[in-house]
Design an enzyme around this catalytic site. Sequence first.
Site, PDB file in Angstrom:
ATOM      1  N   ARG A 144      54.278 -90.701 -48.816  1.00 46.86           N
ATOM      2  CA  ARG A 144      54.937 -90.997 -50.102  1.00 46.86           C
ATOM      3  C   ARG A 144      56.228 -90.200 -50.267  1.00 46.86           C
ATOM      4  O   ARG A 144      57.205 -90.692 -50.818  1.00 46.86           O
ATOM      5  CB  ARG A 144      54.009 -90.655 -51.268  1.00 46.86           C
TER       6      ARG A 144
ATOM      7  N   ARG B  48      54.113 -97.693 -58.065  1.00 49.52           N
ATOM      8  CA  ARG B  48      53.907 -96.632 -57.075  1.00 49.52           C
ATOM      9  C   ARG B  48      53.850 -95.287 -57.797  1.00 49.52           C
ATOM     10  O   ARG B  48      54.499 -95.112 -58.825  1.00 49.52           O
ATOM     11  CB  ARG B  48      55.087 -96.557 -56.102  1.00 49.52           C
TER      12      ARG B  48
ATOM     13  N   HIS C 112      53.915 -97.884 -70.168  1.00 48.72           N
ATOM     14  CA  HIS C 112      52.509 -98.124 -69.794  1.00 48.72           C
ATOM     15  C   HIS C 112      51.836 -98.941 -70.894  1.00 48.72           C
ATOM     16  O   HIS C 112      51.999 -98.625 -72.086  1.00 48.72           O
ATOM     17  CB  HIS C 112      51.782 -96.784 -69.600  1.00 48.72           C
TER      18      HIS C 112
HETATM   19  C1  GAR Z   1      54.037-104.068 -67.905  1.00 48.99           C
HETATM   20  O1  GAR Z   1      52.993-104.484 -68.754  1.00 48.99           O
HETATM   21  C2  GAR Z   1      54.016-102.562 -67.734  1.00 48.99           C
HETATM   22  O2  GAR Z   1      53.659-101.877 -68.906  1.00 48.99           O
HETATM   23  C3  GAR Z   1      52.955-102.405 -66.668  1.00 48.99           C
HETATM   24  O3  GAR Z   1      53.225-103.436 -65.765  1.00 48.99           O
HETATM   25  C4  GAR Z   1      53.787-104.544 -66.468  1.00 48.99           C
HETATM   26  C5  GAR Z   1      55.068-104.949 -65.784  1.00 48.99           C
HETATM   27  O4  GAR Z   1      55.559-106.130 -66.343  1.00 48.99           O
HETATM   28  N1  GAR Z   1      53.015-101.114 -66.059  1.00 48.99           N
HETATM   29  C6  GAR Z   1      51.939-100.409 -65.710  1.00 48.99           C
HETATM   30  O5  GAR Z   1      50.802-100.834 -65.811  1.00 48.99           O
HETATM   31  C7  GAR Z   1      52.238 -99.032 -65.140  1.00 48.99           C
HETATM   32  N2  GAR Z   1      51.052 -98.223 -65.077  1.00 48.99           N
HETATM   33  P1  GAR Z   1      57.068-106.562 -66.126  1.00 48.99           P
HETATM   34  O6  GAR Z   1      57.304-106.528 -64.612  1.00 48.99           O
HETATM   35  O7  GAR Z   1      57.135-107.955 -66.661  1.00 48.99           O
HETATM   36  O8  GAR Z   1      57.939-105.587 -66.852  1.00 48.99           O
END
Ligand code: GAR
Length: 201
Positions: free
Chosen positions: A66, A92, A110
């Site tokens: 990483r 990631r 999040h």
């Molecule tokens: C969003 O809901 C974001 O909050 C989540 O992934 C999605 C991405 O959507 N992130 C996580 O879960 C991070 N732990 P997007 O690509 O349409 O913005």
Amino acid sequence: MRVAIFVSGRGSNMEAILNEKKKGNLPNAEIALVLSDKADAPALEKANAAGVKTVFVDSKPYRKNREGYDAEVLKVLREHNIEFIVLAGFMRIITPVLIEAFSHRIINIHPALLPAFPGLHAQKQALDYGVKVSGCTVHFVDAGMDTGPIILQTAIPVNPDDTEDTLSARILEFEHRLLPRALDLATSRRLRVDGRKVYLL
Ligand code: GAR
């Protein structure tokens, strides 16, 4: 500040930032780069269509390394004079290689009210747990998983008939408001971090 948005997938949060920028609501953020760890992320096409420079950094050569991946990313960021990073659905874990180079200059969105339900499938975790309220959080990124100091949160009621899809869609609407707002505060230097606490100036 020159900002890089990191994505892995759909890129709706990235689009929300680009839209706010177009409306003039992010006066101190220049969206200089969109970086993806997935070559086929739909977000890349959307960024290209919006005229934003994109770059794909392949993680395959760094499967067990990483730090090596983050060092490669750091090189790209330096080439583009990036000063601030937004993780917008970037799936990631970030290592100290990036965190130390961008101390309190990396934020993440999040889809839950942290510290509840960090990690993957936060909306399903919330439903399975039976909470009555969930929401979304923007926080500074530290070495943990969704553990950094919290900048902004929005709480959203969970309905008895919610599915993972309906709850995710409702939370997403609020993510699209919260992330650009946090980015504006950060790039306007209106946030002060003291330990776990983030103060709005
Ligand atoms: C969003 O809901 C974001 O909050 C989540 O992934 C999605 C991405 O959507 N992130 C996580 O879960 C991070 N732990 P997007 O690509 O349409 O913005």
